[in-house]
Design an enzyme around this catalytic site. Structure first.
Site, PDB file in Angstrom:
ATOM      1  N   HIS A   8      13.497 -20.521 -37.200  1.00 44.70           N
ATOM      2  CA  HIS A   8      13.973 -19.351 -37.420  1.00 44.70           C
ATOM      3  C   HIS A   8      15.357 -19.046 -36.900  1.00 44.70           C
ATOM      4  O   HIS A   8      15.849 -20.152 -36.134  1.00 44.70           O
ATOM      5  CB  HIS A   8      12.967 -18.155 -36.123  1.00 44.70           C
ATOM      6  CG  HIS A   8      13.050 -18.593 -34.952  1.00 44.70           C
ATOM      7  ND1 HIS A   8      14.359 -18.443 -34.072  1.00 44.70           N
ATOM      8  CD2 HIS A   8      12.441 -19.618 -33.868  1.00 44.70           C
ATOM      9  CE1 HIS A   8      14.130 -18.829 -32.917  1.00 44.70           C
ATOM     10  NE2 HIS A   8      13.054 -19.565 -32.971  1.00 44.70           N
ATOM     11  N   ASN A  14      18.053 -17.461 -27.404  1.00 51.38           N
ATOM     12  CA  ASN A  14      18.452 -18.733 -27.728  1.00 51.38           C
ATOM     13  C   ASN A  14      20.250 -18.844 -27.290  1.00 51.38           C
ATOM     14  O   ASN A  14      20.396 -20.028 -26.762  1.00 51.38           O
ATOM     15  CB  ASN A  14      18.679 -18.902 -29.363  1.00 51.38           C
ATOM     16  CG  ASN A  14      17.263 -19.124 -29.871  1.00 51.38           C
ATOM     17  OD1 ASN A  14      17.039 -18.467 -30.909  1.00 51.38           O
ATOM     18  ND2 ASN A  14      16.382 -19.783 -29.337  1.00 51.38           N
ATOM     19  N   GLU A  84       5.132 -20.888 -31.686  1.00 51.56           N
ATOM     20  CA  GLU A  84       5.860 -21.708 -30.836  1.00 51.56           C
ATOM     21  C   GLU A  84       4.950 -22.205 -29.786  1.00 51.56           C
ATOM     22  O   GLU A  84       3.782 -21.514 -29.571  1.00 51.56           O
ATOM     23  CB  GLU A  84       7.278 -21.362 -30.167  1.00 51.56           C
ATOM     24  CG  GLU A  84       7.952 -21.878 -29.205  1.00 51.56           C
ATOM     25  CD  GLU A  84       8.343 -23.252 -29.804  1.00 51.56           C
ATOM     26  OE1 GLU A  84       7.695 -24.403 -30.084  1.00 51.56           O
ATOM     27  OE2 GLU A  84       9.769 -23.393 -29.687  1.00 51.56           O
TER      28      GLU A  84
END
Length: 196
Positions: A8, A14, A84
């Site tokens: 993604h 992030n 995930e």
């Protein structure tokens, strides 16, 4: 069968170095821009894709929706086996925070994280079902870095990748009962954009 595995696009976590796991953090504007760059690349390349699937977490689903829209292909229902890795108590923490709270060997402790074996089991179950359902199709799978790294290593022990980049593309082909990488962890579409 050919699958384009995609991590993604970028999220705020992030960018801040926070481990996301199964916490549902949306894409940021950079992540949406990255998805459009990959969409442009895929539209210009010779490979043809039949549909897109994602894990169902919003960062993967929105990335997939952008690609599906740009390529004019359907988006299938999400599959939770593409989620995930669950990181338990360390989700939301930066590297520094993880080490302060649990020490540098936090990965070896039982902090509620999903094991490599559990992750690989659901990844392989997904692939086996896809081989039965779509044996002659080519499709895109939008998932997550930790999951993809473990899955690739499980399919081929020579595919040990330290880090799967945001919007990286890995193309795997299944033939003669094995998976062969045609492209691995490629982010060329993002590099070219930064150079302009």
């Amino acid at each position: 069968m050919r699958i384009g595995f995609i991590r993604h696009g970028e999220t705020a976590w992030n960018a801040a170095g926070r481990i996301q796991g199964q916490t549902d953090i949306p894409l940021n504007e950079q992540g949406r821009s990255q998805a459009r760059l990959l969409g442009n690349r895929l539209a210009a390349e010779a490979y043809e894709w039949d549909f897109v699937m994602s894990s169902g977490l919003s960062r993967a689903e929105e990335t997939g929706a952008i690609l599906a829209s740009m390529l004019h292909i359907p988006m299938k229902s999400p599959d939770s086996r593409l989620l995930e890795r669950s990181y338990g108590k360390v989700e939301g923490l930066t590297s520094q925070e993880r080490e302060q709270m649990f020490g540098s060997n936090w990965k070896l402790q039982d902090l509620g994280q999903e094991s490599d074996a559990e992750l690989l089991k659901r990844g392989k179950a997904f692939l086996e079902e896809m081989l039965c359902k779509y044996p002659d199709h080519s499709f895109l799978v939008v998932s997550h870095g930790g999951f993809l790294a473990q899955l690739f290593a499980g399919l081929d022990t020579s595919l040990q990748i330290d880090r799967i980049g945001n919007l990286s593309l890995t193309i795997m082909e299944h033939s003669d009962l094995k998976w062969t990488p045609l492209l691995l962890n490629c982010t060329q579409h993002l590099i070219e954009e930064r150079q302009h």
